[in-house]
Design a protein around this motif. Sequence first.
Motif, short mmCIF file in Angstrom:
data_model
loop_
_atom_site.label_atom_id
_atom_site.label_comp_id
_atom_site.label_asym_id
_atom_site.label_seq_id
_atom_site.Cartn_x
_atom_site.Cartn_y
_atom_site.Cartn_z
N ALA A 1 42.06 -29.83 31.05
CA ALA A 1 41.31 -29.24 31.98
C ALA A 1 40.70 -28.21 31.62
CB ALA A 1 42.08 -28.87 33.42
N TRP A 2 40.98 -27.17 30.69
CA TRP A 2 40.49 -26.03 30.20
C TRP A 2 39.07 -26.72 29.34
CZ3 TRP A 2 39.68 -20.96 29.61
CH2 TRP A 2 40.86 -20.29 30.52
N THR A 3 39.15 -27.63 28.61
CA THR A 3 37.99 -28.16 27.67
C THR A 3 37.15 -29.01 28.60
OG1 THR A 3 39.20 -30.42 27.51
CG2 THR A 3 39.42 -28.59 25.71
N ASP A 4 37.54 -29.77 29.65
CA ASP A 4 36.56 -30.22 30.60
C ASP A 4 35.74 -29.23 31.37
OD1 ASP A 4 37.47 -32.64 30.14
OD2 ASP A 4 38.79 -32.55 31.93
N LEU A 5 36.42 -28.18 31.92
CA LEU A 5 35.63 -26.87 32.52
C LEU A 5 34.74 -26.13 31.66
CD1 LEU A 5 35.12 -25.23 34.88
CD2 LEU A 5 37.07 -23.97 34.52
N THR A 6 35.33 -25.75 30.50
CA THR A 6 34.37 -24.99 29.46
C THR A 6 33.35 -25.74 28.64
OG1 THR A 6 36.18 -24.86 27.80
CG2 THR A 6 36.32 -23.20 29.55
N GLY A 7 33.71 -26.99 28.35
CA GLY A 7 32.77 -27.86 27.55
C GLY A 7 32.95 -27.25 25.70
N ARG A 8 34.34 -26.48 25.79
CA ARG A 8 34.69 -26.12 24.50
C ARG A 8 35.92 -26.89 24.02
NH1 ARG A 8 33.02 -20.93 23.26
NH2 ARG A 8 31.07 -20.30 24.62
N SER A 9 35.81 -27.30 22.72
CA SER A 9 36.86 -27.97 22.05
C SER A 9 38.31 -27.05 21.97
CB SER A 9 36.39 -28.29 20.63
OG SER A 9 36.30 -27.39 20.07
N PRO A 10 39.14 -27.60 21.90
CA PRO A 10 40.61 -27.01 21.61
C PRO A 10 40.56 -25.85 20.53
CG PRO A 10 41.02 -29.06 22.14
CD PRO A 10 39.61 -29.17 21.91
N GLU A 11 39.79 -26.15 19.59
CA GLU A 11 39.79 -25.25 18.32
C GLU A 11 38.89 -24.00 18.66
OE1 GLU A 11 41.07 -29.35 17.32
OE2 GLU A 11 39.19 -28.60 18.24
N GLU B 1 48.68 -31.94 30.47
CA GLU B 1 47.69 -32.75 30.16
C GLU B 1 47.25 -33.85 31.33
OE1 GLU B 1 45.23 -32.77 27.83
OE2 GLU B 1 46.43 -30.88 27.04
N ALA B 2 48.25 -33.90 32.28
CA ALA B 2 48.13 -34.62 33.47
C ALA B 2 47.90 -34.18 34.74
CB ALA B 2 49.39 -35.54 33.76
N THR B 3 47.44 -32.73 34.55
CA THR B 3 46.99 -32.15 35.96
C THR B 3 45.70 -31.66 35.62
OG1 THR B 3 47.52 -30.16 37.18
CG2 THR B 3 48.05 -29.88 34.84
N ASP B 4 45.13 -31.43 36.78
CA ASP B 4 43.65 -30.53 36.89
C ASP B 4 43.73 -29.24 36.75
OD1 ASP B 4 42.45 -33.22 37.15
OD2 ASP B 4 42.55 -33.20 39.32
N VAL B 5 44.93 -28.50 36.81
CA VAL B 5 45.02 -27.16 36.74
C VAL B 5 44.81 -26.86 35.39
CG1 VAL B 5 46.80 -25.18 37.25
CG2 VAL B 5 46.66 -27.21 38.68
N LEU B 6 44.31 -25.71 35.00
CA LEU B 6 43.93 -25.21 34.05
C LEU B 6 45.31 -24.70 33.41
CD1 LEU B 6 41.19 -25.38 35.16
CD2 LEU B 6 40.50 -23.64 33.51
N ILE B 7 45.88 -24.95 32.11
CA ILE B 7 47.05 -24.59 31.65
C ILE B 7 46.85 -24.04 30.23
CG2 ILE B 7 49.41 -25.13 31.17
CD1 ILE B 7 48.87 -25.47 33.78
N ALA B 8 47.31 -22.82 29.77
CA ALA B 8 47.32 -22.48 28.57
C ALA B 8 48.50 -21.44 28.23
CB ALA B 8 46.01 -21.43 28.51
N THR B 9 48.69 -21.54 26.98
CA THR B 9 49.90 -20.71 26.68
C THR B 9 49.59 -19.74 25.31
OG1 THR B 9 50.45 -22.15 24.67
CG2 THR B 9 51.36 -22.60 26.77
N SER B 10 50.03 -18.45 25.29
CA SER B 10 49.75 -17.60 24.36
C SER B 10 51.25 -17.05 23.73
CB SER B 10 48.88 -16.50 24.97
OG SER B 10 49.76 -15.76 25.93
#
Length: 812
Positions: free
Chosen positions: A325-335, A304-313
Amino acid sequence: MHSTSDELYFLSGGGDMGKLIRATDWSKTSLGDPHSWPQSLKTMVSVILNNPFGMYIAWGDEFTQIYNDGYRPILGSGKHPAALGISTRETFQEIWHIIGSMFDGVMKGKAVGFPDFMLPLNRNGFVEECYFDFSYSPIYREDGVVGGVLVTVIETTEKRKAIDAFKEGEARFRTMADNISQLAWMTDEKGWIFWYNQRWFEYTGTTLEEMQGWGWQKVHHPDYVNGVVERFTAALEQAEEWEDTFPLLGIDGNYRWFLSRAVPIKDHKGQVIRWFGTNTDITERMQSEQSYKESEYRFRTMAEATDVLIATSDETSRATYFNTAWTDLTGRSPEDLLRLGWVDLIHADDRQSFMDVYLSAIHQQQPWAGEFRLSDNIGGYRWLLSKGQPRFRPDGSFAGYISSGIDITERKEAEKRVRDSEQNLRNTILQAPVAMCFLKGEALIVELANERMIELWGKSTRGVIGQPLFEAVPEASGQGFEGLLANVLNTGETFSAQGIPVTLPRAGKLETVYVNFVYAPYKEPNGNISGVLAIAIDVTAQVIARQQIEEVVASRTKELAEANQSLQRSNAELAQFAYIASHDLQEPLRKVSTFAEMLGHSLTDIDDRSRNYLGKINAATARMLTLIRDVLAYSRLSKESEIFEAVDLEKIIDTVKNDFELMIEQKGAVINVKQLPTIEAIPLQMSQLFGNLVSNALKFARAEVLPEITISASIWEGGGPINQFEADAGMQYYHIICGDNGIGFDQAYADQIFNIFQRLHGRASYSGTGIGLAMCKKIVQNHYGAIWAESHGQGGALFHLILPARHKPPSV
């Protein structure tokens, strides 16, 4: 008896049994004709025929039977349809010793009934144990005496057999459950625990008396028990399998974590009659998962503290986490991201190629990497460089991926710009209307050249493309071009030259041609110089023509210089003559005027005729002196000899008003001044300009009207009859209007009034030499402006002045 008239309404309906009853000849039975049946019997017959439950009537002392469709299965194939209209004693003779006393009691008004009552019936050719829920109720006649028995019955044979089988199975099940490692328990349909296996008591150190019912809550951790009860109760209500995790208190006083599962046990009708549950010790697994969760927490805190887009699966490739960073870039909520999956946001053109890499990596549990466009929060796409690293649980099992992504849009756009630039350069070179080529590296390889350049070299395409320049065009070597090109490569400075002679092959021989050329460095995106872009124009014909023209121009220039010197001498002599002539002419005129005045004073006795002559002499000399002074002033209007400075035009008007104070007072004139600007000008000439305009307005006033002069200014936006004036595009101009309410003039003479000595009125009416407005025009021209006049429709005149805000002589 087959009548079905309205009087036999009570026999209507009833399905198959209704038809059979209506078809029976009841007169041959103890009941007799249905028309004569008691009303109470009729009513009950109607009730049972239209009731879905098994029912029959045993009427009278003989217990004559009438039954409905619901009762038929109980009789079986051995008793139906013979049972209709005969005595219950005959139909159920094998059990009459059981039910006979019950019937006798009912006939005395005592109802009776039992659940799951077993009767050994012979209804299908053999005696079998049958179970029933039944009731025997008295049917009263109109006189209050019991006339018969109403039997309501539900067969429960299958249910009872199932229960018996269940009990046998349950006994075997309990024996088995006592020997498993899990803590096992069983409840009734409402969740009341009535049994635990031996493992439960060994772990908890409790007894059945303590734990039965809902006593199990005593060994649950107080922080979890309420939630467990709530969730278990909900499962009971929904009759759904239940699973939960919670800590249980052991005999050693410590809590251990258990996974609890319970499943409903249903009877043959699908009704829940039991719940069976087990508790499996998962303490070690929970501790491992807790450690894993703590690791996950640290990971997510960092993510959460980085500008890099981080995701897990997870191991199935289903997304489980996206950082901010994902939500900021895409404008989508985590849900939304978890629901849609990040792959759904990949550009359609990139998705399949990425999925091929991604799925292949998952299959092999190997790292992956890819570049793709991802939908952003403004409806566009951003390029990402994304990498995935497999992760594993503490037990070594594959847990999915951690992926990281960085925005490389600028890099991709830069790469595209380079590709586009290279293509544009290629197109530019090939389609250019002049000779162009690209020379690569220190060897100056001819990488690209258009037809015009190849023609200029006097070569063919096959012989030069891909070759060093001075090997492809050896004729150009030794003429100084090697050093020029090397300097461009080394310094990055563009070199250009015009009309340079170059010896090149032409029609099998060498000729000197003249060329304009530019050598420009070609820089890569990183700033390194990788080659030279050369542009050339064959100007041989122009150079030869220019050489010929220069010879003619040199001759004409010499003649023009001589003529110019002569003209300058003539202008200087003319100016000197105008000054001497006007200056020297004033002296004899002053003497004539003086002597004429002295003569007038010395002659004491003079007739009117002679006095008139003297007056004319004085008037003529005065007018001549005025004319000479105006001519002298006009000749002195030299723009080169004056200095421009900031001039406040309102102060100029104040000075003019002081100069004409007496005349203004005599004529009762009013001068209105409206926000005049400050401009760069020659102060004296500005005083002369506005002095002449005010003087004219006062001079040409109408006798019956008080003079009113208005002088205003505004920024000039263009327009007006300015035939010979060209405004400088970079200059600001003011439009000054000087208007009066005097006698005006005919618009036809609007241009003539600015000519020297031009008068529109006789000298007898208005004094003056006709030089004033000519001086105004000369002064305005000295300031690179314009002036024109406009006749006012209701009398008076408007003089328009265009003056620049600052001094800037036009370029020659």
